[in-house]
Write a protein that holds these residues in place. Structure first.
Motif, PDB file in Angstrom:
ATOM      1  N   SER A 224       3.809 -36.121  26.113  1.00 59.17           N
ATOM      2  CA  SER A 224       3.811 -35.192  28.190  1.00 59.17           C
ATOM      3  C   SER A 224       4.718 -34.139  27.940  1.00 59.17           C
ATOM      4  O   SER A 224       4.239 -33.085  28.863  1.00 59.17           O
ATOM      5  N   GLU A 225       5.486 -34.340  26.778  1.00 61.02           N
ATOM      6  CA  GLU A 225       7.094 -33.211  27.345  1.00 61.02           C
ATOM      7  C   GLU A 225       7.226 -32.776  28.114  1.00 61.02           C
ATOM      8  O   GLU A 225       7.572 -31.901  29.021  1.00 61.02           O
ATOM      9  N   ALA A 226       7.790 -34.086  29.156  1.00 63.13           N
ATOM     10  CA  ALA A 226       8.011 -34.578  30.149  1.00 63.13           C
ATOM     11  C   ALA A 226       9.828 -34.770  29.696  1.00 63.13           C
ATOM     12  O   ALA A 226       9.970 -35.156  31.005  1.00 63.13           O
ATOM     13  N   GLY A 227      10.613 -34.428  29.843  1.00 65.05           N
ATOM     14  CA  GLY A 227      12.118 -34.604  29.050  1.00 65.05           C
ATOM     15  C   GLY A 227      12.803 -33.534  30.034  1.00 65.05           C
ATOM     16  O   GLY A 227      13.618 -34.955  30.805  1.00 65.05           O
ATOM     17  N   GLU A 228      12.373 -32.682  30.495  1.00 71.57           N
ATOM     18  CA  GLU A 228      13.467 -31.885  31.141  1.00 71.57           C
ATOM     19  C   GLU A 228      12.649 -32.765  33.048  1.00 71.57           C
ATOM     20  O   GLU A 228      14.130 -33.013  33.608  1.00 71.57           O
ATOM     21  N   GLU A 229      11.732 -32.968  33.160  1.00 71.68           N
ATOM     22  CA  GLU A 229      11.395 -33.410  34.367  1.00 71.68           C
ATOM     23  C   GLU A 229      12.139 -35.453  34.345  1.00 71.68           C
ATOM     24  O   GLU A 229      12.762 -35.125  35.502  1.00 71.68           O
ATOM     25  N   LEU A 230      12.008 -36.095  33.245  1.00 67.44           N
ATOM     26  CA  LEU A 230      12.700 -36.720  32.925  1.00 67.44           C
ATOM     27  C   LEU A 230      14.498 -36.992  33.038  1.00 67.44           C
ATOM     28  O   LEU A 230      15.060 -37.201  34.384  1.00 67.44           O
ATOM     29  N   VAL A 231      15.611 -35.567  32.990  1.00 70.28           N
ATOM     30  CA  VAL A 231      16.698 -36.038  32.933  1.00 70.28           C
ATOM     31  C   VAL A 231      16.768 -35.992  34.691  1.00 70.28           C
ATOM     32  O   VAL A 231      17.856 -35.850  34.695  1.00 70.28           O
ATOM     33  N   ALA A 232      16.453 -34.607  34.796  1.00 73.40           N
ATOM     34  CA  ALA A 232      15.930 -34.588  36.126  1.00 73.40           C
ATOM     35  C   ALA A 232      16.278 -35.384  36.878  1.00 73.40           C
ATOM     36  O   ALA A 232      16.759 -35.708  37.889  1.00 73.40           O
ATOM     37  N   LEU A 233      15.229 -36.401  37.244  1.00 71.79           N
ATOM     38  CA  LEU A 233      15.029 -37.784  37.646  1.00 71.79           C
ATOM     39  C   LEU A 233      16.271 -38.629  37.418  1.00 71.79           C
ATOM     40  O   LEU A 233      16.847 -39.248  38.569  1.00 71.79           O
ATOM     41  N   ALA A 234      16.347 -39.049  35.915  1.00 76.55           N
ATOM     42  CA  ALA A 234      17.413 -39.580  36.181  1.00 76.55           C
ATOM     43  C   ALA A 234      19.046 -39.395  36.625  1.00 76.55           C
ATOM     44  O   ALA A 234      19.609 -40.421  37.489  1.00 76.55           O
ATOM     45  N   GLU A 235      19.589 -38.182  36.333  1.00 74.26           N
ATOM     46  CA  GLU A 235      20.272 -37.511  37.103  1.00 74.26           C
ATOM     47  C   GLU A 235      20.573 -37.560  38.336  1.00 74.26           C
ATOM     48  O   GLU A 235      21.852 -37.821  39.234  1.00 74.26           O
ATOM     49  N   ARG A 236      19.649 -37.626  38.915  1.00 66.25           N
ATOM     50  CA  ARG A 236      19.272 -37.299  39.949  1.00 66.25           C
ATOM     51  C   ARG A 236      19.305 -38.619  40.922  1.00 66.25           C
ATOM     52  O   ARG A 236      20.313 -38.554  42.327  1.00 66.25           O
ATOM     53  N   LEU A 237      18.908 -39.412  40.404  1.00 69.29           N
ATOM     54  CA  LEU A 237      19.133 -41.085  40.913  1.00 69.29           C
ATOM     55  C   LEU A 237      19.833 -41.665  40.596  1.00 69.29           C
ATOM     56  O   LEU A 237      20.156 -43.126  40.940  1.00 69.29           O
ATOM     57  N   VAL A 241      18.760 -44.563  31.414  1.00 69.24           N
ATOM     58  CA  VAL A 241      17.490 -45.006  30.876  1.00 69.24           C
ATOM     59  C   VAL A 241      17.381 -45.293  29.289  1.00 69.24           C
ATOM     60  O   VAL A 241      18.347 -45.467  28.895  1.00 69.24           O
ATOM     61  N   ILE A 242      16.756 -46.329  28.768  1.00 65.22           N
ATOM     62  CA  ILE A 242      16.250 -47.184  27.983  1.00 65.22           C
ATOM     63  C   ILE A 242      14.622 -45.824  27.234  1.00 65.22           C
ATOM     64  O   ILE A 242      13.910 -45.625  27.910  1.00 65.22           O
ATOM     65  N   SER A 243      15.383 -46.250  25.815  1.00 61.65           N
ATOM     66  CA  SER A 243      13.977 -45.859  25.405  1.00 61.65           C
ATOM     67  C   SER A 243      13.271 -46.389  24.150  1.00 61.65           C
ATOM     68  O   SER A 243      14.262 -46.882  23.456  1.00 61.65           O
ATOM     69  N   ALA A 256      25.294 -39.989  29.446  1.00 62.59           N
ATOM     70  CA  ALA A 256      26.228 -41.286  29.507  1.00 62.59           C
ATOM     71  C   ALA A 256      24.856 -42.059  30.390  1.00 62.59           C
ATOM     72  O   ALA A 256      25.153 -43.513  30.398  1.00 62.59           O
ATOM     73  N   LEU A 257      23.839 -41.484  30.650  1.00 64.76           N
ATOM     74  CA  LEU A 257      22.916 -42.564  31.057  1.00 64.76           C
ATOM     75  C   LEU A 257      21.841 -42.680  30.118  1.00 64.76           C
ATOM     76  O   LEU A 257      20.895 -43.835  30.474  1.00 64.76           O
ATOM     77  N   SER A 258      21.980 -42.724  29.122  1.00 64.02           N
ATOM     78  CA  SER A 258      21.051 -42.567  28.235  1.00 64.02           C
ATOM     79  C   SER A 258      21.672 -44.504  27.271  1.00 64.02           C
ATOM     80  O   SER A 258      22.888 -44.146  26.869  1.00 64.02           O
ATOM     81  N   LEU A 259      21.103 -45.449  27.410  1.00 59.41           N
ATOM     82  CA  LEU A 259      21.220 -46.564  27.086  1.00 59.41           C
ATOM     83  C   LEU A 259      20.906 -47.142  25.648  1.00 59.41           C
ATOM     84  O   LEU A 259      21.116 -48.116  25.113  1.00 59.41           O
ATOM     85  N   GLY A 260      19.631 -45.998  24.857  1.00 59.32           N
ATOM     86  CA  GLY A 260      19.490 -46.112  23.559  1.00 59.32           C
ATOM     87  C   GLY A 260      18.058 -47.168  23.590  1.00 59.32           C
ATOM     88  O   GLY A 260      17.516 -47.324  24.625  1.00 59.32           O
ATOM     89  N   PHE A 261      17.552 -47.649  22.848  1.00 60.59           N
ATOM     90  CA  PHE A 261      16.676 -49.087  22.590  1.00 60.59           C
ATOM     91  C   PHE A 261      17.223 -50.074  22.613  1.00 60.59           C
ATOM     92  O   PHE A 261      18.334 -50.871  23.078  1.00 60.59           O
ATOM     93  N   ILE A 262      15.725 -50.775  22.999  1.00 58.23           N
ATOM     94  CA  ILE A 262      16.179 -52.350  23.561  1.00 58.23           C
ATOM     95  C   ILE A 262      15.004 -52.961  22.549  1.00 58.23           C
ATOM     96  O   ILE A 262      14.290 -52.715  22.440  1.00 58.23           O
TER      97      ILE A 262
END
Length: 594
Positions: A224-237, A241-243, A256-262
């Motif tokens: 969806s090419e939604a990276g910009e919106e994802l980062v904006a939401l994660a950082e705002r709140l 983020v787990i990927s 710092a909000l990126s936790l990597g794979f699960i």
């Protein structure tokens, strides 16, 4: 209406749909279309690899990097059958590929001509291909081609993208008819579905009230090419983020909000966050067995104790593995924009939230970093796997593209790679087909000629598609292959060691009465093909050789001898029924009350 030849209609369709490449191999069934493609060669380039499997992987890699579909062309019979595995990879990983297959002429249907499948139905190849494409179209008259092609293009790039098939009796390529042409589609990411106002409001309420929320993203966010919106939401709140591997890079993994794979080979902090979270917002992710520790409670997730909001553009994935508290059928980018707009409407300030939760996660990450650090610092021969990952991270620039194959090397990169941009880490994830990594790198480089492309692939996987070297030389595609040489089908050999008392059988490569480890000289093989070839056996040498190969901007192969006895640490689990799962190497399962 005008009288047109079928082959010309197909060639002009590719031009109208802005499909820039046909990855195809000639055969008696498609020479009529090759003649029509000759007329549009300045707009649609034909690239002919040495195997149909590689043709589809190239189209798959091209789409994953550019988000523009490419076409493949195969002849009737075995040529088309050779692409089945690669189409399965594209289908399970949601890659749009326009597969054109030739079939026997309509005048010979059900007579058993050369290469017809007719045991159960005439010209029956499309029943072979149907399970691995979104739809197979089989026009039997030239007049049927325009509508079939327009519908195929629409199917390929609508909703969840995927491969489609146009199966054409080969007389249609040269026959003429009065036809009504159809308009171009070119619709990927131009029509997006959103969530209802009520669901947006409820999601926002839950996010704001959660004490331990996480966002789990999959390939849907990338597509969806939604990276910009994802980062904006994660950082705002301030939400971690787990990927999944196909979602990696949508948030810079150094954030710092990126936790990597699960999952089994995920990072410890990701599994711990998943286990202990009170709310999971899953966007474009499908909770497959490897990212969910085979759905066993406490290893990666704790549903239904944890509340789940599941957002996906494919209704079939919502609730497939975990019934959500809220299921939302929506495009990832549209949905995330809606949440951000709702936060604006409520005047929710950015940052400064969830300090206790983030501190707890930081503690888990510090434990994990301390545990894995020695392997990254150690020099050895053969080379420790961590050194390969670390040196790739050090040498490859931020915009580099890495393609990974199926094998033990992929486990290491899932766990420790730091993808910095979207559409830069290509994985054969859902179907895990060997040969994808070395082949898709060619398509990725054609999609992004100014970016370095490095394929890290196992010795077993590379020997399935060594002809990629020929294609790189013929078409001057400067890909770098790093062959992870551990003289074994290492991932499967490790299962024998773990579950069958070390009774290794059929999983390592040997030669002679003394069973010495054996592989071809991959560097010599490369040089014989006209590709720069290097052999690296000491960890101190790898980074410099990789840097040299990337800088040369020529096809290159690096044969890297990797220690086969060092295994990635498990932090989750993977169940292979009826074999019980092993406990994690690092960390323990968790459930409420523990």
């Amino acid at each position: 209406m005008s009288k047109r030849k079928g082959g010309d209609l197909i060639a002009e369709f590719l031009v109208k749909e802005k499909i820039p490449y046909v990855f195809g191999i000639c055969g008696h069934g498609n020479v009529g279309l090759l003649d029509s493609l000759y007329d549009v060669k300045d707009e649609v380039k034909l690239v002919s690899p040495r195997h149909e499997q590689t043709a589809v992987h190239m189209a798959d890699g091209f789409f994953r990097v550019s988000h523009n579909p490419a076409a493949t062309l195969t002849s009737t019979g075995p040529g088309s059958a050779n692409q089945i595995m690669a189409l399965a990879v594209a289908q399970t990983d949601s890659s749009a590929v326009f597969s054109i297959t030739a079939n026997v002429p309509t005048s010979q249907f059900n007579r058993g001509p050369f290469q017809e499948l007719n045991q159960h139905h005439q010209a029956d190849f499309n029943n072979v291909i149907k399970p691995v494409v979104k739809r197979s179209f089989q026009p039997t008259r030239v007049e049927m081609l325009p509508l079939a092609m327009r519908q195929a293009a629409q199917t390929m790039t609508s909703g969840r993208p995927g491969p489609v098939n146009l199966d054409v009796p080969y007389n249609l390529f040269v026959e003429e008819a009065e036809v009504k042409e159809e308009p171009a589609w070119a619709g990927f990411n131009t029509r997006r579905s959103g969530a209802s106002e009520a669901d947006v409001a409820q999601t926002t309420d839950w996010l704001l009230n959660a004490e331990r929320p996480v966002i789990f993203i999959g390939h849907g966010v990338t597509l969806s090419e939604a990276g910009e919106e994802l980062v904006a939401l994660a950082e705002r709140l301030s939400i971690p983020v787990i990927s999944s591997p196909n979602g990696m890079g949508c948030i810079d993994m150094r954030n710092a909000l990126s936790l990597g794979f699960i999952g089994r080979n995920g990072a410890y902090q990701a599994n711990q966050a998943g286990r202990h979270s009170d709310l999971v917002l899953a966007v474009g992710a499908r909770f497959d067995d490897r990212s969910a520790s085979s759905w066993m409670p406490g290893y990666s997730w704790n549903f239904p104790e944890t509340k789940l909001i599941h957002v996906d553009v494919d209704h079939a994935e919502i609730g497939r593995n975990y019934p959500p508290d809220m299921g939302i059928l929506a495009d990832a980018k549209a949905f995330l924009k809606q949440i951000l707009s709702e936060l604006d409407r409520r005047n929710v300030a950015a940052g400064g939230r969830l300090e206790s939760w983030r501190a707890q996660i930081a503690g888990w990450k510090a434990e994990w970093d301390k545990f894995v650090a020695p392997g990254f610092e150690m020099h050895s021969s053969p080379i420790r796997p961590e050194r390969i990952v670390a040196d790739c991270r050090k040498v490859m620039p931020d915009d580099a593209i890495i393609t990974l194959d199926s094998g033990i090397h992929h486990n290491w990169f899932m766990q420790f790679w730091e993808s910095r941009q979207p559409q830069s880490m290509l994985n054969t994830w859902g179907y895990s087909g060997m040969g994808f990594g070395p082949s898709s790198a060619l398509g990725a480089k054609l999609a992004a000629p100014d970016r370095p492309v490095v394929s890290v692939c196992g010795d077993g996987g590379f020997t399935m598609v060594p002809h990629v070297l020929c294609t790189a030389v013929e078409y001057e595609i400067p890909v770098v292959w790093v062959v992870w040489n551990n003289f074994a089908w290492g991932a499967i050999r490790d299962l024998q060691y773990a579950y069958f008392d070390g009774r290794e059988y059929g999983t390592a490569f040997y030669q002679g009465p003394n069973r010495e480890p054996y592989n071809p000289d991959f560097a010599a093989w490369a040089r014989a093909s006209g590709v720069d070839g290097y052999t690296v056996t000491k960890s101190q040498d790898f980074a410099g050789v990789l840097e040299q190969a990337i800088a040369a901007n020529r096809p290159a192969l690096i044969d890297v001898h990797v220690d086969a006895d060092v295994r990635p640490p498990a932090t989750g689990a993977w169940e292979l029924p009826p074999i019980p799962p092993k406990q994690p190497v690092f960390g323990t399962p968790w459930s409420p009350g523990k």
